[in-house]
Scaffold this motif. Structure first.
Motif, mmCIF file in Angstrom:
data_model
loop_
_atom_site.group_PDB
_atom_site.id
_atom_site.type_symbol
_atom_site.label_atom_id
_atom_site.label_comp_id
_atom_site.label_asym_id
_atom_site.label_seq_id
_atom_site.Cartn_x
_atom_site.Cartn_y
_atom_site.Cartn_z
ATOM 1 N N ARG A 1 1.760 17.308 -1.143
ATOM 2 C CA ARG A 1 2.052 15.958 -0.643
ATOM 3 C C ARG A 1 0.979 15.380 0.272
ATOM 4 N N ASP A 2 0.007 16.200 0.639
ATOM 5 C CA ASP A 2 -1.045 15.716 1.547
ATOM 6 C C ASP A 2 -2.289 16.583 1.364
ATOM 7 N N TRP A 3 -3.283 16.365 2.217
ATOM 8 C CA TRP A 3 -4.541 17.097 2.058
ATOM 9 C C TRP A 3 -4.429 18.550 2.497
ATOM 10 N N ASN A 4 -3.406 18.884 3.263
ATOM 11 C CA ASN A 4 -3.204 20.295 3.603
ATOM 12 C C ASN A 4 -2.574 21.056 2.445
ATOM 13 N N SER A 5 -1.645 20.425 1.762
ATOM 14 C CA SER A 5 -0.976 21.099 0.649
ATOM 15 C C SER A 5 -1.714 20.914 -0.675
ATOM 16 N N TYR A 6 -2.694 20.021 -0.698
ATOM 17 C CA TYR A 6 -3.562 19.888 -1.868
ATOM 18 C C TYR A 6 -4.986 19.695 -1.365
ATOM 19 N N PRO A 7 -5.603 20.782 -0.897
ATOM 20 C CA PRO A 7 -6.967 20.639 -0.354
ATOM 21 C C PRO A 7 -7.984 20.371 -1.454
ATOM 22 N N ILE A 8 -8.983 19.583 -1.106
ATOM 23 C CA ILE A 8 -10.130 19.355 -1.993
ATOM 24 C C ILE A 8 -11.384 19.775 -1.247
ATOM 25 N N GLN B 1 0.862 -1.190 0.000
ATOM 26 C CA GLN B 1 0.000 0.000 0.000
ATOM 27 C C GLN B 1 0.893 1.233 0.000
ATOM 28 N N TRP B 2 0.559 2.172 -0.868
ATOM 29 C CA TRP B 2 1.312 3.416 -0.900
ATOM 30 C C TRP B 2 0.999 4.265 0.331
ATOM 31 N N MET B 3 1.940 5.130 0.677
ATOM 32 C CA MET B 3 1.691 6.143 1.696
ATOM 33 C C MET B 3 1.006 7.329 1.001
ATOM 34 N N ARG B 4 0.399 8.195 1.799
ATOM 35 C CA ARG B 4 -0.307 9.346 1.223
ATOM 36 C C ARG B 4 0.611 10.180 0.325
ATOM 37 N N GLU B 5 1.844 10.427 0.772
ATOM 38 C CA GLU B 5 2.728 11.273 -0.037
ATOM 39 C C GLU B 5 3.166 10.553 -1.317
ATOM 40 N N ASP B 6 3.204 9.203 -1.302
ATOM 41 C CA ASP B 6 3.467 8.471 -2.549
ATOM 42 C C ASP B 6 2.385 8.797 -3.570
ATOM 43 N N GLU B 7 1.158 8.742 -3.102
ATOM 44 C CA GLU B 7 0.015 8.964 -3.986
ATOM 45 C C GLU B 7 0.064 10.371 -4.587
ATOM 46 N N HIS B 8 0.267 11.362 -3.729
ATOM 47 C CA HIS B 8 0.234 12.745 -4.199
ATOM 48 C C HIS B 8 1.438 13.077 -5.089
ATOM 49 N N ALA C 1 -4.949 22.761 -7.482
ATOM 50 C CA ALA C 1 -3.806 23.008 -8.372
ATOM 51 C C ALA C 1 -2.586 22.356 -7.733
ATOM 52 N N VAL C 2 -1.884 21.543 -8.505
ATOM 53 C CA VAL C 2 -0.666 20.904 -8.003
ATOM 54 C C VAL C 2 0.424 21.971 -7.883
ATOM 55 N N SER C 3 1.050 22.037 -6.716
ATOM 56 C CA SER C 3 2.146 22.988 -6.538
ATOM 57 C C SER C 3 3.477 22.232 -6.479
ATOM 58 N N TYR C 4 4.508 22.879 -6.972
ATOM 59 C CA TYR C 4 5.839 22.276 -6.984
ATOM 60 C C TYR C 4 6.874 23.388 -7.038
ATOM 61 N N ASP C 5 8.108 23.041 -6.744
ATOM 62 C CA ASP C 5 9.211 23.968 -6.924
ATOM 63 C C ASP C 5 10.378 23.208 -7.551
ATOM 64 N N GLU C 6 11.565 23.797 -7.508
ATOM 65 C CA GLU C 6 12.695 23.155 -8.178
ATOM 66 C C GLU C 6 13.076 21.832 -7.532
ATOM 67 N N ASN C 7 12.658 21.605 -6.283
ATOM 68 C CA ASN C 7 13.021 20.371 -5.578
ATOM 69 C C ASN C 7 11.989 19.251 -5.737
ATOM 70 N N GLY C 8 10.863 19.554 -6.341
ATOM 71 C CA GLY C 8 9.872 18.506 -6.554
ATOM 72 C C GLY C 8 8.462 18.950 -6.201
ATOM 73 N N ILE C 9 7.596 17.946 -6.021
ATOM 74 C CA ILE C 9 6.182 18.202 -5.753
ATOM 75 C C ILE C 9 5.993 18.678 -4.314
ATOM 76 N N LEU C 10 5.273 19.779 -4.144
ATOM 77 C CA LEU C 10 4.976 20.299 -2.807
ATOM 78 C C LEU C 10 3.601 19.839 -2.320
#
Length: 733
Positions: free
Chosen positions: A671-678, A425-432, A660-669
């Motif tokens: 990673r969870d429901w706080n940083s990608y609210p629905i 099973q993936w972890m939440r941050e794997d999924e995001h 909206a997916v957010s990211y910077d030069e280091n990768g995907i930001l």
């Protein structure tokens, strides 16, 4: 017709012939008594699908009075299990309680590709209806011979065929343990809609009842006595390389069975899930990675799309388009943008796999068991006949999410740790972080209209990455195949046509150009519900609203006068009447917007009204209500159609207002429901759906019909109450 009298198992083993009926225990029960209807269903003998042109690839009748329906399509929560059973029960004219269904299993069902594009009812439903009609027609012919009466004089009730003198014989008595090879000819008569008992009725879904009761349903719920638990430590960003991982620090933890390192692929196996999670957390801390930077930052994304896209692909062109726009009495040009969106499945992806000497078995939430099998075959250079993929529902599936990747990873681990059932099973941050996203897009539209509001010409230019990198036989499309020591490169196979889905207007446009600018973006992308249709309809229906405003016309009037399709006009007129558009509340802080489309210009018709309310400080808005009208042709299960449409409306509202997916030069930001609210339950608006049922017409795919129109309706409603046109998603004011 050839009657085959031989031992069934030997028969299948030696000849591979097919049948429409079978008996495990011949002569045990050949009646249709009441208690038989409720006999325990023990399933059917497992055997491979041997040809979709054969009846028993779709329909099988057993000696205990059960009917088993088989489909290669997956149940993803859309309710096709119940809908397909309704179709089969009606066509066979049997009690629906006799019917059971098996879906998505390479060991049993037909290859129907992916469950995608809202075509399960259109495709599989049609095949099952034809197979059931063919089976019934064959059995009625047998009954005519048995009872020595004309075929036309027979009537059917719950699988029993009656002569005028009340003599009767059941389907199961006619089969009598014999095997009949029969093909689907397409010549069997289809039951008239007026004779349907189940199609068109809100038959309750058994899977929902079980969910409410907390019974096992998802792939996550599977459990086997020999099962062990795994977690994969994915790289922290795209292209990261593992430099160091001290395995001894992990293997020393309680319950750890093994730590697997193959290039940049890292996994841990433990006796218990909690132990696997603790080991994963430890590995995350001690692993050392070399991380490349993402070059195109979000602030540069849309300008980079225009700058670095490929030469435009001409989808449709008319030499008079530009001059017609230039000569039109009224002209408008506008540009719209959509960010990267994620599937954001409610539960992290999960799969089980077991590798033995006999082969590989994978229990997967994939949308396509056969494409998954083909890709696993490519990954392991293994004969596909030695791989069995069994579809099991996952917790949220709207396209190509992590389902295939997690299935491949479970299989990789199983190969390295055989004879045990691996549960990964993936972890939440794997999924995001690692799921493929719906592509960001730019949509430039330009049009000319007459002074009285008739479209004269239009040109569309789209910029987009691909909308499909599904692993359809190519192992490099599994994300972890790229992480192995002997990595399998990713071959994009070009750009998908899904980018311009619904870009071509259904409206009457005498002259039209469409250009597609394919773009290689910085983030992983693939199929997300509706593909490019979501952004295209958002842009087109926002633009149509702007044109209506330019012409000084009511948005309903403008749309209807530029449409020719009577069904398109009907959903708009029904929406206008149901919502009392003419007498809507015109308070200053209220806004109303409408939108319409026919999904793919060939599936369900959908029109929607959005009602928004402006906050007292006019700095935000809330979505108060969505009202939709849908015409999906013959409605199989109205409750299921409404549920599907409501779900699409709510998901689209969330995409449109928040995501909206957010990211910077280091990768995907994100990673969870706080940083990608629905959208949360408390913010879901009132949702109503009206159905225009057309039982005389074929059913049309409806699962993705709502996505695009809802986005445009919200944008149009926001404009209605603010006077500000928002052309960038998510819609903020």
């Amino acid at each position: 017709m050839k009657l085959l009298k031989t031992n069934r198992r030997d028969f299948l083993k030696k000849s591979g012939q097919l049948l429409i009926g079978f008996q495990l225990f011949p002569l045990l029960n050949c009646t249709t008594k009441e208690d038989e209807l409720h006999a325990i269903y023990n399933g059917i003998p497992e055997r491979p699908h041997l040809g979709r042109e054969l009846i028993d690839s779709w329909i099988r009748l057993d000696s205990e009075g059960h009917v088993t329906v088989l489909t290669g399509k997956k149940e993803l929560g859309q309710g096709i299990r119940t809908a397909l059973i309704q179709i089969a029960a009606d066509e066979l004219q049997v009690d629906i309680n006799r019917c059971h269904i098996i879906n998505g299993d390479t060991g049993q069902t037909a290859n129907e590709g992916y469950t995608a594009g809202s075509n399960s009812i259109e495709g599989s439903g049609k095949a099952i209806r034809q197979a059931a009609a063919e089976a019934k027609f064959f059995l009625v012919q047998l009954a005519s011979e048995r009872l020595d009466v004309p075929l036309e004089s027979l009537t059917i009730k719950d699988g029993s065929i009656y002569a005028a003198d009340n003599r009767q014989v059941s389907y199961w008595e006619l089969l009598d343990g014999q095997y009949y090879k029969r093909h689907i000819t397409g010549n069997a008569p289809i039951l008239e809609p007026a004779q349907h008992q189940y199609v068109g009725k809100p038959i309750p879904r058994e899977d929902i009842r079980q969910l409410v009761q907390g019974k096992a349903h998802f792939v996550h719920d599977l459990s086997f006595p020999d099962m062990v638990h795994a977690r994969v430590l994915h790289p922290p960003s795209y292209g990261a390389q593992l430099e160091e991982l001290k395995k001894d620090k992990i293997t020393a933890l309680p319950g750890i069975s093994d730590v697997l390192v193959d290039g940049n692929f890292v996994a841990v196996i433990a006796e218990r899930e909690y132990q696997a999670v603790k080991a994963w957390e430890k590995m995350k801390v001690i692993a050392v990675w070399e991380k490349p930077s993402i070059e195109t930052m979000p602030s540069q994304l849309f300008s980079d799309m225009r700058k670095h896209a490929q030469k435009p692909e001409v989808i449709r062109t008319d030499p008079k388009t530009i001059s017609s726009i230039s000569n039109a009495e009224l002209r408008l040009k506008a540009s719209y943008q959509k960010p990267y969106h994620m599937h954001a499945s409610a539960g992290p992806s999960c799969a089980l796999a077991k590798w033995t000497e006999e082969g590989l078995t994978v229990w997967s939430p994939t949308q396509g068991v056969y494409p998954l099998r083909a890709t696993l075959s490519d990954l392991f250079s293994l004969d596909p006949e030695k791989i069995r993929c069994i579809g099991v529902p996952g917790s949220g599936c709207y396209g190509h999410n992590g389902a295939d990747d997690v299935s491949a990873e479970a299989a990789i681990i199983a190969q390295k740790y055989p004879n045990k059932t691996i549960r990964l099973q993936w972890m939440r941050e794997d999924e995001h972080q690692w799921e493929p996203y719906g592509s960001a897009m730019i949509l430039d539209l330009e049009a000319g209209i007459s002074a009285d509001g008739y479209l004269q010409a239009m040109e569309s230019n789209l910029w987009s990455d691909t909308h499909s990198t599904r692993p359809n036989g190519q192992a490099g499309h599994f994300v972890s195949a790229r992480h192995l020591e002997k990595s399998i490169p990713f071959n994009k196979r070009g750009f998908s046509g899904g980018a311009y889905r619904n870009a071509i207007p259904l409206y009457i446009v005498p002259h039209y150009n469409l250009y597609l600018h394919n773009y290689e973006g910085p983030l992983r992308t693939s199929a997300l519900r509706g593909l490019g249709a979501y952004a295209n309809i958002f842009a087109l229906e926002s633009f149509i609203d702007e044109l209506a405003s330019l012409a000084g016309l009511d948005p309903f009037v403008f749309r209807i006068q530029n449409l020719q399709d009577p069904r398109a006009i009907a959903v708009l007129e029904e929406l206008r009447d149901k919502t009392n558009w003419a007498s809507r509340n015109s308070q200053e802080n209220k806004g109303y917007g409408i939108a319409f489309s026919q999904y793919k210009n060939s599936a369900a018709y959908f029109a929607v009204l959005a009602e928004v309310e402006l906050s007292s400080d006019k700095k935000s808005y809330t979505l108060q209500k969505l009202t939709g009208v849908i015409d999906a042709g013959q409605c199989i299960n109205p409750d299921g159609l409404i549920n599907q449409t409501e779900g699409g409306m709510i998901q689209s509202a969330s995409w449109t207002m928040m995501e909206a997916v957010s990211y910077d030069e280091n990768g995907i930001l994100s990673r969870d429901w706080n940083s990608y609210p629905i959208i949360s339950s408390k913010d879901i608006p009132v949702v109503e759906v009206q159905i225009i049922n057309r039982p005389e017409l074929p059913p049309l795919g409806a699962g993705e019909a709502a996505q695009g129109p809802v986005a445009a309706a919200i944008a149009n409603a926001v404009f209605d109450c603010t006077g500000t046109r928002v052309r960038e998603l998510p819609i903020k004011i």
